[in-house]
Design a protein around this motif. Structure first.
Motif, PDB file in Angstrom:
ATOM      1  N   ALA A   1       0.826  -1.203   0.000  1.00 37.63           N
ATOM      2  CA  ALA A   1       0.000   0.000   0.000  1.00 37.63           C
ATOM      3  C   ALA A   1       0.863   1.257   0.000  1.00 37.63           C
ATOM      4  O   ALA A   1       0.584   2.223  -0.709  1.00 37.63           O
ATOM      5  CB  ALA A   1      -0.929  -0.003   1.211  1.00 37.63           C
TER       6      ALA A   1
ATOM      7  N   ALA B   1       1.033   4.050  -2.863  1.00 35.90           N
ATOM      8  CA  ALA B   1       0.827   5.455  -2.503  1.00 35.90           C
ATOM      9  C   ALA B   1       1.950   6.327  -3.059  1.00 35.90           C
ATOM     10  O   ALA B   1       1.718   7.451  -3.526  1.00 35.90           O
ATOM     11  CB  ALA B   1       0.742   5.601  -0.986  1.00 35.90           C
TER      12      ALA B   1
ATOM     13  N   GLU C   1       1.411   6.880  -6.765  1.00 34.31           N
ATOM     14  CA  GLU C   1       0.330   7.842  -6.993  1.00 34.31           C
ATOM     15  C   GLU C   1       0.802   9.267  -6.731  1.00 34.31           C
ATOM     16  O   GLU C   1       0.426  10.201  -7.443  1.00 34.31           O
ATOM     17  CB  GLU C   1      -0.863   7.511  -6.108  1.00 34.31           C
TER      18      GLU C   1
ATOM     19  N   ARG D   1      -8.028   2.326  -9.647  1.00 35.08           N
ATOM     20  CA  ARG D   1      -7.379   2.574  -8.369  1.00 35.08           C
ATOM     21  C   ARG D   1      -8.224   2.111  -7.180  1.00 35.08           C
ATOM     22  O   ARG D   1      -7.695   1.609  -6.192  1.00 35.08           O
ATOM     23  CB  ARG D   1      -7.019   4.061  -8.267  1.00 35.08           C
TER      24      ARG D   1
ATOM     25  N   TRP E   1      -6.772  -0.609  -4.537  1.00 34.34           N
ATOM     26  CA  TRP E   1      -6.676  -0.394  -3.092  1.00 34.34           C
ATOM     27  C   TRP E   1      -7.442  -1.483  -2.343  1.00 34.34           C
ATOM     28  O   TRP E   1      -6.998  -1.989  -1.311  1.00 34.34           O
ATOM     29  CB  TRP E   1      -7.221   0.975  -2.723  1.00 34.34           C
TER      30      TRP E   1
ATOM     31  N   CYS F   1      -5.499   6.816  -0.085  1.00 32.08           N
ATOM     32  CA  CYS F   1      -6.161   5.596  -0.559  1.00 32.08           C
ATOM     33  C   CYS F   1      -7.671   5.626  -0.396  1.00 32.08           C
ATOM     34  O   CYS F   1      -8.354   4.679  -0.783  1.00 32.08           O
ATOM     35  CB  CYS F   1      -5.592   4.377   0.154  1.00 32.08           C
TER      36      CYS F   1
ATOM     37  N   ARG G   1      -9.578   5.226   2.133  1.00 31.12           N
ATOM     38  CA  ARG G   1     -10.243   4.410   3.154  1.00 31.12           C
ATOM     39  C   ARG G   1     -10.896   5.331   4.183  1.00 31.12           C
ATOM     40  O   ARG G   1     -10.302   6.315   4.626  1.00 31.12           O
ATOM     41  CB  ARG G   1      -9.249   3.483   3.840  1.00 31.12           C
TER      42      ARG G   1
ATOM     43  N   ARG H   1      -4.581   1.344   6.253  1.00 30.53           N
ATOM     44  CA  ARG H   1      -4.197   0.625   5.038  1.00 30.53           C
ATOM     45  C   ARG H   1      -2.833   1.087   4.521  1.00 30.53           C
ATOM     46  O   ARG H   1      -1.933   0.267   4.353  1.00 30.53           O
ATOM     47  CB  ARG H   1      -5.252   0.804   3.945  1.00 30.53           C
ATOM     48  N   CYS H   2      -2.677   2.386   4.242  1.00 28.55           N
ATOM     49  CA  CYS H   2      -1.432   2.844   3.611  1.00 28.55           C
ATOM     50  C   CYS H   2      -0.491   3.560   4.571  1.00 28.55           C
ATOM     51  O   CYS H   2       0.627   3.898   4.192  1.00 28.55           O
ATOM     52  CB  CYS H   2      -1.746   3.762   2.420  1.00 28.55           C
TER      53      CYS H   2
END
Length: 378
Positions: A99, A103, A106, A159, A163, A186, A188, A203-204
């Motif tokens: 993750a 990231a 991105e 995306r 994710w 991300c 979330r 998550r990230c």
């Protein structure tokens, strides 16, 4: 609000591998060759970076190196690593690392500017018309192939699905949280509750913010600095072209006039829009957003939000002049016959482009809506 992307990682991975192959060809083969009075010179993608450094333009050399080599390579390799991990199946301990890697790719997306560099190469090719013979070589063709492959890859990268594949947590069947906070990386959604600080994304690992911290203050500082630098960026020469012992320093607007005077009206219009109109639009638009947000104005909120998205998307294309200068500096070095030298205006102009991109990045358009409703998160 959400549109499903056909193909997904199954199509994105071959395109990412193709882009990596094109990067290898770009690095090993000359982009373009120039022929003047029996003298020949070809340039790699690194030649312009070295030429700028040799002329003492270290800030410009470093910037070009990061934007056309560093960021594209890291992004492509990172995307390939993420897609291969997803294809192979992630071990339980790897979702967080994957993750964070995704990231990073991105975050690098707007800064990987080989597509803008390709436009700069074409502008430089056209600018050589009339006093030199120029031809695109293997590296230049591979650059076009890279841009096509990356466009196809980005079209295939769903995306939201990626994710979710990296780390999916189904919605809990619990009472609604007291406050929602979405990760800006991300997306979330987390239960912020009544905690004084949201913490980090589960998550990230990105830091969570209800709104971008001190968005208005930082945007104001960056826009003010960009506006100050915009004056020398347009008044100082950006490069000097010497042709058979004759040549004068040229400003950005002067270069547009030279293209128009040579009958290259479409190219002149392109450079005018990218190098003069777009920076002005970014400065004026960002200043408008900041002033109206400080005042808490509710006028044209939807229009301002749409304009912000447009400005955020087109800001990177103003670097076409910077890349054109790097290309010409690398290729046109024939002593008294013909030479190109970068000047101080190019550094000021590059600073304007980068600072306005940063200003667009740190500005949180939701603040405009908050202030209009009398809500403050700072």
């Amino acid at each position: 609000m959400y549109r499903h992307v056909a193909g997904g990682p199954r199509h994105a991975l071959p395109m990412a591998l193709t882009a990596l192959l094109m990067l290898g060809l770009i690095a090993l083969n000359p982009l373009m060759a120039v022929h003047i009075q029996g003298n020949d010179r070809a340039g790699l993608v690194t030649t312009g970076i070295e030429a700028l450094a040799d002329q003492g333009m270290w800030p410009l050399s470093l910037l070009v190196g990061v934007l056309v080599l560093g960021a594209p390579v890291v992004r492509v390799v990172g995307v390939i690593a993420v897609l291969l991990r997803l294809r192979a199946g992630l071990p339980p301990e790897q979702p967080r690392a994957t993750a964070r890697l995704f990231a990073l790719t991105e975050a690098l997306r707007p800064w990987a500017m080989l597509d803008v560099f390709l436009l700069g190469l074409l502008v430089g090719y056209s600018k050589l018309y009339g006093f030199a013979n120029a031809e695109l070589l293997t590296g230049g063709l591979a650059l076009g192939g890279y841009v096509l492959a990356m466009s196809a890859m980005d079209q295939g990268l769903d995306r939201r699905a990626l994710w979710s594949a990296i780390d999916h947590v189904p919605p809990a069947s619990a009472p609604p949280p007291s406050r929602w906070v979405a990760c800006s990386v991300c997306q979330r959604v987390h239960d912020h509750g009544h905690e004084p600080a949201p913490g980090r994304c589960t998550r990230c690992g990105s830091r969570l913010h209800v709104r971008e911290p001190d968005s208005l203050g930082r945007t104001t500082a960056l826009v003010a600095t960009s506006a100050i630098l915009y004056v020398p960026a347009n008044l100082l020469p950006v490069m000097t072209v010497v042709n058979f012992g004759r040549g004068d320093p040229s400003t950005i607007l002067g270069g547009v006039g030279e293209l128009a005077g040579s009958g290259m009206w479409p190219l002149a219009l392109l450079v005018f829009v990218a190098s003069i109109a777009v920076p002005l639009l970014k400065l004026g638009g960002l200043a408008w957003f900041v002033v109206t947000a400080w005042r808490g104005s509710a006028a044209r909120l939807q229009g301002r939000t749409r304009l912000y998205r447009f400005i955020d998307a087109i800001g990177r294309w103003s670097n076409v002049d910077v890349f054109m200068i790097a290309i010409l500096t690398a290729l046109v070095q024939f002593g008294a016959v013909a030479s190109v030298r970068a000047d101080d205006g190019a550094i000021a102009f590059a600073a304007v482009v980068i600072l306005t991109m940063l200003a667009s990045h740190v500005f949180d358009p939701r603040v405009m809506w908050d202030r209009a409703d009398g809500v403050r998160h700072d």
